[in-house]
Design a protein around this motif. Structure first.
Motif, PDB file in Angstrom:
ATOM      1  N   ASN A  88       0.862  -1.175   0.000  1.00 51.98           N
ATOM      2  CA  ASN A  88       0.000   0.000   0.000  1.00 51.98           C
ATOM      3  C   ASN A  88       0.904   1.232   0.000  1.00 51.98           C
ATOM      4  O   ASN A  88       1.549   1.523   0.998  1.00 51.98           O
ATOM      5  CB  ASN A  88      -0.908  -0.042   1.238  1.00 51.98           C
ATOM      6  N   PHE A  89       0.947   1.916  -1.129  1.00 50.73           N
ATOM      7  CA  PHE A  89       1.853   3.074  -1.253  1.00 50.73           C
ATOM      8  C   PHE A  89       1.267   4.342  -0.631  1.00 50.73           C
ATOM      9  O   PHE A  89       1.918   5.364  -0.591  1.00 50.73           O
ATOM     10  CB  PHE A  89       2.184   3.331  -2.725  1.00 50.73           C
ATOM     11  N   GLN A  90      -0.013   4.248  -0.210  1.00 49.65           N
ATOM     12  CA  GLN A  90      -0.703   5.371   0.424  1.00 49.65           C
ATOM     13  C   GLN A  90      -0.622   6.644  -0.427  1.00 49.65           C
ATOM     14  O   GLN A  90      -0.349   7.726   0.083  1.00 49.65           O
ATOM     15  CB  GLN A  90      -0.140   5.612   1.823  1.00 49.65           C
TER      16      GLN A  90
ATOM     17  N   ALA B 159       7.369  10.462   1.900  1.00 47.81           N
ATOM     18  CA  ALA B 159       8.538  10.696   2.750  1.00 47.81           C
ATOM     19  C   ALA B 159       9.802  10.157   2.085  1.00 47.81           C
ATOM     20  O   ALA B 159      10.865  10.790   2.113  1.00 47.81           O
ATOM     21  CB  ALA B 159       8.327  10.043   4.118  1.00 47.81           C
ATOM     22  N   TYR B 160       9.671   8.985   1.469  1.00 41.42           N
ATOM     23  CA  TYR B 160      10.817   8.362   0.792  1.00 41.42           C
ATOM     24  C   TYR B 160      11.298   9.237  -0.362  1.00 41.42           C
ATOM     25  O   TYR B 160      12.493   9.410  -0.581  1.00 41.42           O
ATOM     26  CB  TYR B 160      10.411   6.978   0.279  1.00 41.42           C
ATOM     27  N   VAL B 161      10.320   9.814  -1.078  1.00 39.56           N
ATOM     28  CA  VAL B 161      10.629  10.712  -2.194  1.00 39.56           C
ATOM     29  C   VAL B 161      11.448  11.898  -1.687  1.00 39.56           C
ATOM     30  O   VAL B 161      12.489  12.258  -2.248  1.00 39.56           O
ATOM     31  CB  VAL B 161       9.327  11.205  -2.881  1.00 39.56           C
ATOM     32  N   THR B 162      10.972  12.499  -0.600  1.00 38.66           N
ATOM     33  CA  THR B 162      11.639  13.674  -0.041  1.00 38.66           C
ATOM     34  C   THR B 162      13.033  13.319   0.459  1.00 38.66           C
ATOM     35  O   THR B 162      14.019  13.980   0.150  1.00 38.66           O
ATOM     36  CB  THR B 162      10.803  14.228   1.141  1.00 38.66           C
ATOM     37  N   GLU B 163      13.088  12.232   1.215  1.00 41.73           N
ATOM     38  CA  GLU B 163      14.342  11.821   1.841  1.00 41.73           C
ATOM     39  C   GLU B 163      15.417  11.471   0.819  1.00 41.73           C
ATOM     40  O   GLU B 163      16.574  11.862   0.956  1.00 41.73           O
ATOM     41  CB  GLU B 163      14.049  10.608   2.726  1.00 41.73           C
ATOM     42  N   ASN B 164      15.030  10.729  -0.247  1.00 38.33           N
ATOM     43  CA  ASN B 164      16.020  10.238  -1.201  1.00 38.33           C
ATOM     44  C   ASN B 164      16.107  11.070  -2.476  1.00 38.33           C
ATOM     45  O   ASN B 164      16.885  10.754  -3.364  1.00 38.33           O
ATOM     46  CB  ASN B 164      15.726   8.787  -1.571  1.00 38.33           C
TER      47      ASN B 164
ATOM     48  N   ASN C 167      19.062   3.832   3.065  1.00 38.32           N
ATOM     49  CA  ASN C 167      19.329   3.684   1.629  1.00 38.32           C
ATOM     50  C   ASN C 167      20.569   4.454   1.238  1.00 38.32           C
ATOM     51  O   ASN C 167      20.681   5.645   1.505  1.00 38.32           O
ATOM     52  CB  ASN C 167      18.148   4.202   0.811  1.00 38.32           C
ATOM     53  N   ILE C 168      21.497   3.782   0.581  1.00 32.92           N
ATOM     54  CA  ILE C 168      22.739   4.402   0.159  1.00 32.92           C
ATOM     55  C   ILE C 168      22.855   4.301  -1.355  1.00 32.92           C
ATOM     56  O   ILE C 168      22.850   3.202  -1.915  1.00 32.92           O
ATOM     57  CB  ILE C 168      23.958   3.679   0.777  1.00 32.92           C
ATOM     58  N   HIS C 169      22.929   5.427  -2.045  1.00 33.71           N
ATOM     59  CA  HIS C 169      23.218   5.410  -3.477  1.00 33.71           C
ATOM     60  C   HIS C 169      24.693   5.747  -3.632  1.00 33.71           C
ATOM     61  O   HIS C 169      25.126   6.797  -3.187  1.00 33.71           O
ATOM     62  CB  HIS C 169      22.362   6.454  -4.217  1.00 33.71           C
ATOM     63  N   PHE C 170      25.469   4.865  -4.250  1.00 34.42           N
ATOM     64  CA  PHE C 170      26.906   5.119  -4.404  1.00 34.42           C
ATOM     65  C   PHE C 170      27.354   4.723  -5.804  1.00 34.42           C
ATOM     66  O   PHE C 170      26.538   4.250  -6.610  1.00 34.42           O
ATOM     67  CB  PHE C 170      27.692   4.376  -3.312  1.00 34.42           C
ATOM     68  N   GLY C 171      28.617   4.933  -6.082  1.00 32.22           N
ATOM     69  CA  GLY C 171      29.141   4.700  -7.434  1.00 32.22           C
ATOM     70  C   GLY C 171      28.881   3.308  -7.997  1.00 32.22           C
ATOM     71  O   GLY C 171      28.702   3.141  -9.194  1.00 32.22           O
ATOM     72  N   GLY C 172      28.848   2.309  -7.137  1.00 34.41           N
ATOM     73  CA  GLY C 172      28.699   0.946  -7.620  1.00 34.41           C
ATOM     74  C   GLY C 172      27.267   0.438  -7.638  1.00 34.41           C
ATOM     75  O   GLY C 172      27.033  -0.698  -8.017  1.00 34.41           O
ATOM     76  N   GLY C 173      26.312   1.277  -7.193  1.00 39.59           N
ATOM     77  CA  GLY C 173      24.923   0.832  -7.165  1.00 39.59           C
ATOM     78  C   GLY C 173      24.209   1.406  -5.960  1.00 39.59           C
ATOM     79  O   GLY C 173      24.409   2.566  -5.614  1.00 39.59           O
ATOM     80  N   GLN C 174      23.379   0.606  -5.298  1.00 39.58           N
ATOM     81  CA  GLN C 174      22.749   1.089  -4.081  1.00 39.58           C
ATOM     82  C   GLN C 174      22.628  -0.014  -3.044  1.00 39.58           C
ATOM     83  O   GLN C 174      22.579  -1.197  -3.374  1.00 39.58           O
ATOM     84  CB  GLN C 174      21.394   1.713  -4.371  1.00 39.58           C
TER      85      GLN C 174
ATOM     86  N   ILE D 245       8.719   9.919  -7.895  1.00 38.33           N
ATOM     87  CA  ILE D 245       7.750   9.083  -7.188  1.00 38.33           C
ATOM     88  C   ILE D 245       7.710   7.666  -7.768  1.00 38.33           C
ATOM     89  O   ILE D 245       7.577   6.678  -7.046  1.00 38.33           O
ATOM     90  CB  ILE D 245       6.354   9.752  -7.190  1.00 38.33           C
ATOM     91  N   GLN D 246       7.897   7.563  -9.097  1.00 39.13           N
ATOM     92  CA  GLN D 246       7.910   6.237  -9.721  1.00 39.13           C
ATOM     93  C   GLN D 246       9.097   5.416  -9.216  1.00 39.13           C
ATOM     94  O   GLN D 246       8.989   4.228  -8.952  1.00 39.13           O
ATOM     95  CB  GLN D 246       8.049   6.329 -11.245  1.00 39.13           C
ATOM     96  N   VAL D 247      10.254   6.096  -9.120  1.00 43.35           N
ATOM     97  CA  VAL D 247      11.463   5.420  -8.653  1.00 43.35           C
ATOM     98  C   VAL D 247      11.274   4.986  -7.200  1.00 43.35           C
ATOM     99  O   VAL D 247      11.604   3.857  -6.815  1.00 43.35           O
ATOM    100  CB  VAL D 247      12.691   6.353  -8.787  1.00 43.35           C
TER     101      VAL D 247
END
Lengths: 445, 445
Positions: free
Chosen positions: A55-57, A90-95, A331-338, A99-101
């Motif tokens: 449920n993505f609310q 919240a996830y959208v804002t934080e990361n 959640n960590i986005h870095f050079g090699g992926g996430q 929204i699709q991602v």
């Protein structure tokens, strides 16, 4: 005929070796007709399954209605149910992602968690033939190579798509024949605009002139999938012919490359592994007519013209970046992926064996963690081995190519390697009978 | 910028080696914007060209108007002009073909005649990037293999398409910038409905969501063209691995084929040469699990399961059919393709060297002619050789594969071979200084 759908469904699963009947499968069910019919088919065919619903609310009452609908389905089919509510905004804002991602990341991360924790072998999604055709056609229109034309694959790591053999019409006919209720599908949130445009405008227009356009395109895609295997076979041959290694340097003979046909594609496939963009591939081809000493700098390498050779060496600055991970960062986005991190009680779940997942004993790991590329001199205790091993030696045993080797990342805790990402956990940080709290990490490229 | 079009045009010709500046090119000009701009570009770039225009007499006054318009163009550009009027309807009735097919056959046959007779090296048509993209997209929707996705090729035998590098917009902009008049294009007669539907409905819809869809798809096509080369390279390797010949029989080892990946595509490419349809390829794969003695009969061969081998032999009935050609028949459709025959005065034209064209001394040829497959024992006097040669020996020297060899046709006059179709004219029937009247024959598959 809707009555034949179950038989075709089972045949497709067998033919493509999607899973073994002894294995449990977790079904991603939104409540739309595709996923509802998928759940019925799995049940009818007698496989062992559970249902998962996110449920993505994002749609207020409607989101609640969908969740309740799927709950009823699970009860009526007597299947285990796993649900989750996401604070997608919240996830959208934080990361800082679209929204699709956000929806896609949340969904797949959670599904994988449930899968691993609850003993499911695979996650099944309800993509059908038309979804696959849409993907290929969108790629075609956006510009793509051969890999972009194979559509959606029936099996990729832990995800299976057992409905790819059938058109949506058939799913709708099945639901109607057996009087199966469903809600309006909302699972298309991931790439709404473009895909829906193809679905509601382009494909119906194609069907006006070729009524079996979807089936025809599915056949095209099927052939592209096989053509791609042959293409890769030929590329592998050219790579062997053109790429030589010596110490930490790769070498390409200028004359041989110059006479290679088809040059553009061979050069692209050869140099993309060394961080070349399409535009940089053109620059590298420019080196074929230039004097010694000229070079092109890619994302990861330097490609230098040196007499009758192109020499490829890793860019030295690559050793520099390291990422510091605090306990509060899931959640960590870095050079090699996430990376996706979460803490969890040990419980009774099976420890996952997938190399892209690490379950560590939280007691053996202390924040902040350090994420960095591996370097000469690194060592660790590969899981299941009682003594330490040089990482350089370990990577040779894993039969990685040099470019692959250069892209290996490690996770450090208190100056000890606890995980070689996507490869092996350290034995000292593993889950033991004494483990109470776990740190669960997923790596995706 | 329209001003850059000439430079890009010349660059494209050079890059794709379409022709040599010393060679003359025959331009197919309908009067529409594409072909009119093509004529101007050839003139501007300084190449040696002539203009050819077909009047199909299908649109009354309009056809006359177009012809006159092209006549004026030739005068204003001071270029040689070749025109022809076709009774297209009569051709349709006579040959029982669709009007599009009639127009295409008439057009290309006549263009090739003019080309050969008037010393042009190539025929240029005004297909542009969008035409090519339309072709690929139509094939995609109809169902195709990798060869169907490369779009229109810049060069095929005697036909070149030097405008494939540019979009139609640019041609229109060029015409408008230099104030070049044109008539409404009528060259699309060949496959009007489907192509125009793609042109006016599908492509504009794609452009709504991806404004550079045509460019993107052209890039995709370009990659497919190269991918196809690599695909063929891999197929050639598999063919070598799987196909053995002994006397007049081909042999495929069952076990090796069974383990080949990707099986469907490899089997299709392997057996299509032996007359297998896609459905028959499935039947042949069925032989892999059947007992000895089972077989599949294709259009040209029998494929038999014999212990651990599949044996492939030509169907014996193939020797039977022969076609009798009377002097009054200008067009022959037969098992190996089609022939177009006409009588013509010798004149001063250069004798064509293309293997698919035969110019014979009419005195040395007498009707009725016999068209048949070659057989063991056949011999002829290959053009330029003073003595006779066994045809079986000649075909070996031509390095034909066995399946190719089985599909060689010969034309007989009074029990003498006068032409090995698509390969070599007989020396005794060749044009000599004494020749007055010629029999000119074109062969197409």
């Amino acid at each position: 005929m809707p009555q034949h759908l179950v038989a075709n469904f089972s045949a497709y699963i067998t033919q493509h070796k999607l899973f073994d009947p002894t294995q449990k499968v977790l079904l991603a069910v939104s409540g739309g007709v595709d996923s509802i019919v998928m759940a019925h088919l799995f049940k009818q065919a007698g496989y062992q399954v559970g249902i998962a619903h996110c449920n993505f609310q994002l749609r207020g009452e409607e989101s609640v209605r969908d969740e309740q609908f799927v709950q009823q389905l699970a009860v009526s089919l007597t299947l285990p149910l796993h649900t989750v509510k996401f604070d997608t905004q919240a996830y959208v804002t934080e990361n800082r992602v679209a929204i699709q991602v956000a929806a896609r990341e949340l969904r797949y991360n959670w599904l994988e968690q449930v899968r691993a924790a609850e003993g499911y072998a695979y996650i099944a999604t309800a993509h059908h033939m038309q979804d696959s055709v849409e993907t290929a056609l969108m790629n075609f229109s956006k510009g793509t190579g051969i890999a972009g034309l194979h559509g959606i694959l029936p099996k990729q790591e832990r995800i299976i798509r057992p409905l790819l053999f059938t058109e949506k019409d058939m799913l709708v006919a099945y639901a109607s024949f057996y009087n199966i209720p469903f809600v309006e599908d909302s699972s298309n949130i991931t790439d709404k605009y473009t895909r829906n445009y193809f679905r509601h405008h382009i494909i119906p227009q194609l069907q006006e002139v070729f009524p079996s356009a979807v089936k025809n395109m599915a056949a095209t895609i099927e052939k592209m999938k096989e053509a791609e295997i042959l293409y890769q076979e030929a590329i592998t041959k050219h790579r062997k012919r053109l790429l030589f290694s010596k110490d930490n340097t790769w070498m390409v003979p200028v004359l041989k490359l110059q006479h290679s046909v088809p040059l553009q594609t061979i050069a692209w496939e050869l140099f993309r592994e060394f961080g070349c963009s399409p535009a940089q591939t053109q620059q590298v081809l420019g080196l074929l007519d230039s004097e010694s000493g000229r070079y092109v700098e890619t994302a990861t390498h330097r490609i230098i013209r040196n007499r009758q050779w192109l020499l490829i060496t890793p860019t030295p600055t690559l050793d520099a970046p390291l990422v510091v991970i605090e306990a509060s960062q899931p959640n960590i986005h870095f050079g090699g992926g996430q990376l996706h991190l979460r803490q969890q009680e040990r419980g009774t779940a099976n420890i996952p064996t997938a190399p892209e997942v690490a379950w560590l004993d939280a007691k053996q790991v202390s924040f902040p963690l350090i994420l960095r590329r591996w370097k000469q001199g690194d060592y660790f205790y590969p899981l299941g081995m009682p003594k330490k091993k040089k990482l350089s030696r370990f990577l040779i045993d894993q039969k990685l190519s040099l470019p692959q080797k250069e892209n290996v990342w490690v996770l450090e805790s208190a100056k000890r390697i606890v995980w070689v990402l996507g490869m092996r956990v350290d034995d000292r940080a593993k889950i033991t009978p004494a483990t109470k709290e776990m740190l669960c990490i997923e790596f995706s490229k």
